[in-house]
Design a protein around this motif. Structure first.
Motif, mmCIF file in Angstrom:
data_model
loop_
_atom_site.group_PDB
_atom_site.id
_atom_site.type_symbol
_atom_site.label_atom_id
_atom_site.label_comp_id
_atom_site.label_asym_id
_atom_site.label_seq_id
_atom_site.Cartn_x
_atom_site.Cartn_y
_atom_site.Cartn_z
ATOM 1 N N LYS A 188 10.023 24.984 -45.918
ATOM 2 C CA LYS A 188 8.899 25.862 -45.559
ATOM 3 C C LYS A 188 9.234 26.710 -44.341
ATOM 4 O O LYS A 188 9.763 26.181 -43.352
ATOM 5 C CB LYS A 188 7.669 25.020 -45.185
ATOM 6 C CG LYS A 188 7.025 24.272 -46.313
ATOM 7 C CD LYS A 188 5.797 23.539 -45.750
ATOM 8 C CE LYS A 188 5.114 22.717 -46.823
ATOM 9 N NZ LYS A 188 3.937 22.020 -46.278
ATOM 10 N N VAL A 189 8.899 27.979 -44.411
ATOM 11 C CA VAL A 189 9.098 28.871 -43.270
ATOM 12 C C VAL A 189 7.819 29.688 -43.066
ATOM 13 O O VAL A 189 7.181 30.123 -44.030
ATOM 14 C CB VAL A 189 10.303 29.827 -43.488
ATOM 15 C CG1 VAL A 189 10.599 30.612 -42.208
ATOM 16 C CG2 VAL A 189 11.554 29.064 -43.920
ATOM 17 N N GLY A 190 7.464 29.871 -41.796
ATOM 18 C CA GLY A 190 6.306 30.704 -41.455
ATOM 19 C C GLY A 190 6.696 31.702 -40.386
ATOM 20 O O GLY A 190 7.567 31.421 -39.549
ATOM 21 N N ASN A 206 11.589 36.006 -51.141
ATOM 22 C CA ASN A 206 11.333 36.784 -49.923
ATOM 23 C C ASN A 206 11.156 35.825 -48.743
ATOM 24 O O ASN A 206 10.388 34.876 -48.821
ATOM 25 C CB ASN A 206 10.069 37.635 -50.101
ATOM 26 C CG ASN A 206 10.119 38.886 -49.241
ATOM 27 O OD1 ASN A 206 11.007 39.708 -49.418
ATOM 28 N ND2 ASN A 206 9.201 39.016 -48.313
ATOM 29 N N CYS A 207 11.873 36.096 -47.665
ATOM 30 C CA CYS A 207 11.776 35.258 -46.462
ATOM 31 C C CYS A 207 10.440 35.478 -45.755
ATOM 32 O O CYS A 207 9.813 36.544 -45.880
ATOM 33 C CB CYS A 207 12.888 35.593 -45.482
ATOM 34 S SG CYS A 207 14.524 35.065 -46.007
ATOM 35 N N ALA A 208 10.065 34.495 -44.947
ATOM 36 C CA ALA A 208 8.804 34.554 -44.194
ATOM 37 C C ALA A 208 8.738 35.755 -43.253
ATOM 38 O O ALA A 208 7.700 36.425 -43.164
ATOM 39 C CB ALA A 208 8.645 33.264 -43.397
ATOM 40 N N ILE A 222 19.601 39.251 -43.417
ATOM 41 C CA ILE A 222 18.796 40.341 -44.002
ATOM 42 C C ILE A 222 17.545 40.554 -43.148
ATOM 43 O O ILE A 222 17.167 41.689 -42.849
ATOM 44 C CB ILE A 222 18.419 40.022 -45.462
ATOM 45 C CG1 ILE A 222 19.670 39.988 -46.348
ATOM 46 C CG2 ILE A 222 17.429 41.052 -46.014
ATOM 47 C CD1 ILE A 222 19.425 39.517 -47.774
ATOM 48 N N CYS A 223 16.922 39.459 -42.730
ATOM 49 C CA CYS A 223 15.703 39.586 -41.904
ATOM 50 C C CYS A 223 16.030 40.198 -40.546
ATOM 51 O O CYS A 223 15.237 40.979 -40.013
ATOM 52 C CB CYS A 223 15.014 38.237 -41.759
ATOM 53 S SG CYS A 223 14.231 37.724 -43.308
ATOM 54 N N ARG A 224 17.182 39.872 -39.970
ATOM 55 C CA ARG A 224 17.561 40.488 -38.685
ATOM 56 C C ARG A 224 17.642 42.002 -38.841
ATOM 57 O O ARG A 224 17.241 42.761 -37.976
ATOM 58 C CB ARG A 224 18.899 39.927 -38.192
ATOM 59 C CG ARG A 224 18.793 38.475 -37.781
ATOM 60 C CD ARG A 224 20.113 37.871 -37.338
ATOM 61 N NE ARG A 224 20.027 36.426 -37.459
ATOM 62 C CZ ARG A 224 20.682 35.546 -36.722
ATOM 63 N NH1 ARG A 224 21.525 35.952 -35.791
ATOM 64 N NH2 ARG A 224 20.543 34.252 -36.909
HETATM 65 N N1 THU Z 1 14.150 31.521 -45.321
HETATM 66 C C1 THU Z 1 13.235 32.267 -44.619
HETATM 67 O O1 THU Z 1 12.068 32.360 -45.003
HETATM 68 N N2 THU Z 1 13.655 32.893 -43.503
HETATM 69 C C2 THU Z 1 14.916 32.813 -42.997
HETATM 70 O O2 THU Z 1 15.254 33.527 -42.064
HETATM 71 C C3 THU Z 1 15.854 31.848 -43.563
HETATM 72 C C4 THU Z 1 15.542 31.421 -44.952
HETATM 73 C C5 THU Z 1 13.712 30.856 -46.552
HETATM 74 C C6 THU Z 1 14.223 31.474 -47.815
HETATM 75 C C7 THU Z 1 14.173 30.305 -48.772
HETATM 76 O O3 THU Z 1 12.878 30.249 -49.344
HETATM 77 C C8 THU Z 1 14.362 29.081 -47.902
HETATM 78 O O4 THU Z 1 14.154 29.514 -46.569
HETATM 79 C C9 THU Z 1 15.730 28.456 -48.021
HETATM 80 O O5 THU Z 1 16.727 29.394 -47.836
#
Ligand code: THU
Length: 132
Positions: free
Chosen positions: A25-27, A52-54, A88-90
């Protein structure tokens, strides 16, 4: 002084994570120029690459409401280790960041987080200025 409200918003956003494949889980919470906080969680997909990342969910949430200037970002993944934004998020943070000194909170919990600047986590970045 640390933005505790932003940190708390990232922690609650993590609970919305859709991560049936990784169970990681990421927030994230993003403060934009309109003074509002926009949150996001990671959203996975059976076609893994469509995930898609948080951080991007939070940033795209703010931008889709009319914002363009990202002032601060908070992020929480693993509660036992500091989870840094992926590459990618950076790059996406860089696109909207107010400056290279923009603050990024990397959180384990409300009482345990570190503060980094964008320049510290992505030095020598490629930006829109390079295209002018
Ligand atoms: N993830 C993020 O949401 N942000 C990050 O910067 C690192 C990775 C998520 C993507 C995926 O759902 C899970 O973490 C494992 O890679």
């Amino acid at each position: 002084m640390a933005n505790i409200k932003l940190i708390k918003e990232a922690i609650s956003a993590r609970e919305k994570a859709y991560c049936p494949y990784s169970n990681f889980k990421v927030g994230a919470a993003a403060l934009f120029e309109d003074g509002n906080i926009y949150t996001g969680c990671n959203i996975e997909n059976a076609s893994y690459g469509a995930t898609n990342c948080a951080e991007r969910t939070a940033i795209f949430n703010g931008v889709s409401k009319g914002n363009k200037v990202l002032k601060e970002l908070a992020l929480i993944g693993d509660v036992n280790n500091y989870t840094y934004p992926c590459g990618i998020c950076r790059q996406v943070i860089t696109e909207f960041a107010e400056s290279k000194d923009m603050k990024i909170y990397i959180i384990k919990n409300e009482n345990d987080y570190i503060e980094k600047t964008l320049d510290e986590i992505l030095p020598g970045s490629f930006t829109k200025k390079d295209l002018e």
